[in-house]
Write a protein that holds these residues in place. Sequence first.
Motif, PDB file in Angstrom:
ATOM      1  N   ALA A 241       6.904   7.108  -4.815  1.00 61.75           N
ATOM      2  CA  ALA A 241       5.888   6.809  -5.822  1.00 61.75           C
ATOM      3  C   ALA A 241       5.378   5.377  -5.710  1.00 61.75           C
ATOM      4  O   ALA A 241       6.174   4.423  -5.693  1.00 61.75           O
ATOM      5  N   ASP A 242       4.060   5.241  -5.586  1.00 56.36           N
ATOM      6  CA  ASP A 242       3.356   3.948  -5.556  1.00 56.36           C
ATOM      7  C   ASP A 242       3.698   3.090  -4.339  1.00 56.36           C
ATOM      8  O   ASP A 242       3.398   1.887  -4.315  1.00 56.36           O
ATOM      9  N   LYS A 243       4.291   3.683  -3.328  1.00 58.85           N
ATOM     10  CA  LYS A 243       4.613   2.933  -2.110  1.00 58.85           C
ATOM     11  C   LYS A 243       3.525   3.137  -1.050  1.00 58.85           C
ATOM     12  O   LYS A 243       2.663   4.011  -1.172  1.00 58.85           O
TER      13      LYS A 243
ATOM     14  N   THR B 190      -0.746  12.588  -5.775  1.00 60.58           N
ATOM     15  CA  THR B 190       0.125  12.814  -6.936  1.00 60.58           C
ATOM     16  C   THR B 190       1.124  11.672  -7.089  1.00 60.58           C
ATOM     17  O   THR B 190       1.476  11.291  -8.210  1.00 60.58           O
ATOM     18  N   TRP B 191       1.569  11.119  -5.960  1.00 58.43           N
ATOM     19  CA  TRP B 191       2.642  10.117  -5.983  1.00 58.43           C
ATOM     20  C   TRP B 191       2.188   8.707  -5.618  1.00 58.43           C
ATOM     21  O   TRP B 191       2.752   7.739  -6.090  1.00 58.43           O
ATOM     22  N   THR B 192       1.219   8.591  -4.729  1.00 53.64           N
ATOM     23  CA  THR B 192       0.761   7.263  -4.348  1.00 53.64           C
ATOM     24  C   THR B 192      -0.687   7.312  -3.875  1.00 53.64           C
ATOM     25  O   THR B 192      -1.107   8.290  -3.247  1.00 53.64           O
ATOM     26  N   GLU B 193      -1.423   6.248  -4.180  1.00 55.15           N
ATOM     27  CA  GLU B 193      -2.798   6.121  -3.698  1.00 55.15           C
ATOM     28  C   GLU B 193      -2.880   5.223  -2.469  1.00 55.15           C
ATOM     29  O   GLU B 193      -3.960   5.045  -1.902  1.00 55.15           O
ATOM     30  N   ASN B 194      -1.744   4.683  -2.053  1.00 55.04           N
ATOM     31  CA  ASN B 194      -1.713   3.759  -0.919  1.00 55.04           C
ATOM     32  C   ASN B 194      -1.368   4.537   0.355  1.00 55.04           C
ATOM     33  O   ASN B 194      -0.235   4.497   0.850  1.00 55.04           O
ATOM     34  N   LEU B 195      -2.365   5.256   0.853  1.00 52.65           N
ATOM     35  CA  LEU B 195      -2.166   6.158   1.991  1.00 52.65           C
ATOM     36  C   LEU B 195      -3.022   5.734   3.172  1.00 52.65           C
ATOM     37  O   LEU B 195      -4.132   5.216   3.003  1.00 52.65           O
ATOM     38  N   THR B 196      -2.503   5.985   4.378  1.00 54.42           N
ATOM     39  CA  THR B 196      -3.255   5.774   5.615  1.00 54.42           C
ATOM     40  C   THR B 196      -2.993   6.948   6.544  1.00 54.42           C
ATOM     41  O   THR B 196      -1.832   7.311   6.774  1.00 54.42           O
TER      42      THR B 196
END
Length: 305
Positions: free
Chosen positions: A143-145, A165-171
């Motif tokens: 979450a949030d990582k 659902t768990w984090t918006e910091n995606l690549t």
Amino acid sequence: MPYGGMYDVIVVGGGPAGLAAGLWLARYRRKVRVFDAEDPRNAETWAVHGYLGIKDPPPAELRKVARLQAIDAGAEYEPAVVTEITGTQDDFTVTVEDGRTFGARRILIATGLRDILPEIPNFHDFYGTSIWHCPDCDGPGIADKKVGVIGWGRSIAAYCMYMLTWTENLTILTHGHPPDMEEPAKTALERWNIPVREAVIERLEGEGGQIQRVVYHGGETEEFDALFFHIASGPGSSFPADLGCEADLDGILEVDKEHQTTVPGVYAAGDIIPGSRLALRAAAEGARAAVGIHKSLIPDDRRLK
């Protein structure tokens, strides 16, 4: 060939679905035998998450507890690879790798799926501890990582939308593959500020199973707290196809409300049928399949119309 006897049901696959079915079929006083190759899809994972009543058990421990419970109820269990299933309802023949054959009135396929893993150096140093494939299972832990998602197929954008659902910091990391995306997918990624990196991954770095960074070809690095991958998966065995069971393009079997496939007498449960890929759900579907099989074996003189 040596003959091992006749069974009401032979279950192929000893994961949560197969063992739950074995347990409940034994409780219904059916003669049932479970064959398991003991090569589970989640073997690399450090724990099974969200399994009601047991907190984060290692996969092997969960299978051990379930196996003993099924055996205590009266199911037979054997670690063996099934090589062939032939026949029709009430007269199936199951052959194992040493040549023995067993008869069965019903068959339950619980062989699950197999994942295609990315071909990245030292990938297995982190697989199951900070690299995963199932967001349902391991999403809550990130979450949030900052998370990298390895994949390049048409569904990778939808996978990332689910990961939000768990984090918006995606690549997205395509590992040198051109991404296969239509305009709606590109628009969704832009809206959520999810970049796509097409560079080849040269290696992964970290300590003690914890990923710390991705090293791209050319030496550039990028820090991550975790990686997920979404490339492709397929059926864990060819038995359903060999028996003529209808399936979708991904090999997911069509089943009715009793978990019977399109081939009479052949049932399925677990990851090989439509639905989520949770171990808890697989166990529940194994129990449901057991109920359906038991009902199908009740003789006509005990049925009231």
